[in-house]
Design an enzyme around this catalytic site. Structure first.
Site, PDB file in Angstrom:
ATOM      1  N   GLU A 105      -0.748  -4.994   6.257  1.00 44.33           N
ATOM      2  CA  GLU A 105       0.577  -5.161   5.661  1.00 44.33           C
ATOM      3  C   GLU A 105       1.392  -6.182   6.445  1.00 44.33           C
ATOM      4  O   GLU A 105       2.004  -7.087   5.869  1.00 44.33           O
ATOM      5  CB  GLU A 105       1.301  -3.811   5.622  1.00 44.33           C
TER       6      GLU A 105
ATOM      7  N   GLY B 167       3.417   2.297   7.848  1.00 43.53           N
ATOM      8  CA  GLY B 167       2.135   2.677   8.416  1.00 43.53           C
ATOM      9  C   GLY B 167       1.682   4.077   8.087  1.00 43.53           C
ATOM     10  O   GLY B 167       0.628   4.512   8.541  1.00 43.53           O
ATOM     11  N   GLY B 168       2.485   4.789   7.274  1.00 48.90           N
ATOM     12  CA  GLY B 168       2.072   6.127   6.879  1.00 48.90           C
ATOM     13  C   GLY B 168       0.769   6.134   6.107  1.00 48.90           C
ATOM     14  O   GLY B 168       0.028   7.112   6.120  1.00 48.90           O
TER      15      GLY B 168
ATOM     16  N   ASP C  25       8.196   3.839   5.016  1.00 43.49           N
ATOM     17  CA  ASP C  25       8.403   5.248   5.348  1.00 43.49           C
ATOM     18  C   ASP C  25       9.856   5.512   5.721  1.00 43.49           C
ATOM     19  O   ASP C  25      10.369   6.607   5.485  1.00 43.49           O
ATOM     20  CB  ASP C  25       7.470   5.654   6.486  1.00 43.49           C
TER      21      ASP C  25
ATOM     22  N   THR D 250       0.839  -1.196   0.000  1.00 44.64           N
ATOM     23  CA  THR D 250       0.000   0.000   0.000  1.00 44.64           C
ATOM     24  C   THR D 250       0.876   1.249   0.000  1.00 44.64           C
ATOM     25  O   THR D 250       1.933   1.269   0.630  1.00 44.64           O
ATOM     26  CB  THR D 250      -0.914   0.007   1.238  1.00 44.64           C
ATOM     27  N   GLY D 251       0.411   2.278  -0.697  1.00 41.14           N
ATOM     28  CA  GLY D 251       1.131   3.546  -0.712  1.00 41.14           C
ATOM     29  C   GLY D 251       1.562   3.940  -2.106  1.00 41.14           C
ATOM     30  O   GLY D 251       1.383   3.188  -3.075  1.00 41.14           O
TER      31      GLY D 251
END
Length: 226
Positions: free
Chosen positions: A102, A94-95, A83, A28-29
């Protein structure tokens, strides 16, 4: 080269690690999104296990077949961003408020590859505030206990994560507290202490989980190992 271009080339390099028939964990991200796009472009016969609803939506739009974590025995390869990437490939994640899913996917994986732009590689973890996922019920009291732990480690008390729409709520219905730290001198000890607090679901310290990192730099993609 811009940070976004560095993210893109690291994601593209990671997509080349995927082989037909694999079960692949989809991170994710913003960096993981580049990987998902590059993976979709390869049109391989694979199944993806998304780590968030946002990633699931992107993968569906791009035509990647998805499956649930509970429907597979294990995951062949997970690719995700971070991050911060510290010594020994210790990570802060976790940002994007997806750290629980995750970590579940990472721990079910045979191989985990972290991708990032060069700025994410640091000598010591802690400049990026440490995300901690907390059960919503009684979270103010949980936050107070987290502040006590922060003081024990000479860190600042955590803050409830907010957005324009109000309190940030994870896909699992929990909230996020971000602990500003500056320097996390003892990541393993802090990780263990956080897990003793009732109400803490998990934290963004990913220790001894990454098998390699692919960093996008101005000179190309650089591989790091623990």
């Amino acid at each position: 080269m811009s940070a976004d271009d560095q993210k893109r080339i690291s994601g593209e390099a990671a997509a080349e690690l995927v082989e037909a028939g694999m079960v692949v964990g989809l991170g994710t991200g913003s960096t993981a999104a580049w990987f998902v796009k590059a993976l979709a472009a390869r049109k391989l016969d694979i199944r993806g296990v998304p780590t968030s609803e946002a990633t699931a939506n992107l993968a569906r739009e791009l035509g990647i077949a998805l499956t649930a974590l509970d429907d597979v025995k294990s995951i062949d390869l997970t690719v995700d961003g971070a991050d911060e990437i510290g010594p020994g490939l210790s990570l802060i994640k976790g940002g994007g408020a997806a750290l629980l899913r995750e970590k579940l996917v990472w721990e079910a994986s045979k191989r985990c590859v972290v991708i990032a732009d060069a700025a994410k590689h640091v000598k010591t973890l802690g400049k990026f505030p440490l995300p901690i996922e907390v059960v919503r019920f009684g979270h103010v009291h949980t936050g107070q206990r987290l502040a006590d732990i922060a003081a024990e480690f000479d860190l600042l008390p955590p803050r409830l994560r907010m957005a324009d729409r109000g309190v940030v709520v994870t896909d699992g219905g929990n909230v996020i507290y971000d602990m500003p730290s500056g320097v996390i001198a003892e990541p393993a000890a802090l990780a263990a202490a956080l897990k003793t607090v009732t109400g803490v679901v998990d934290h963004g310290l990913f220790l001894d989980l990454a098998d390699e990192a692919l960093l996008g730099t101005d000179q190309g993609v650089v591989k790091l190992v623990p």
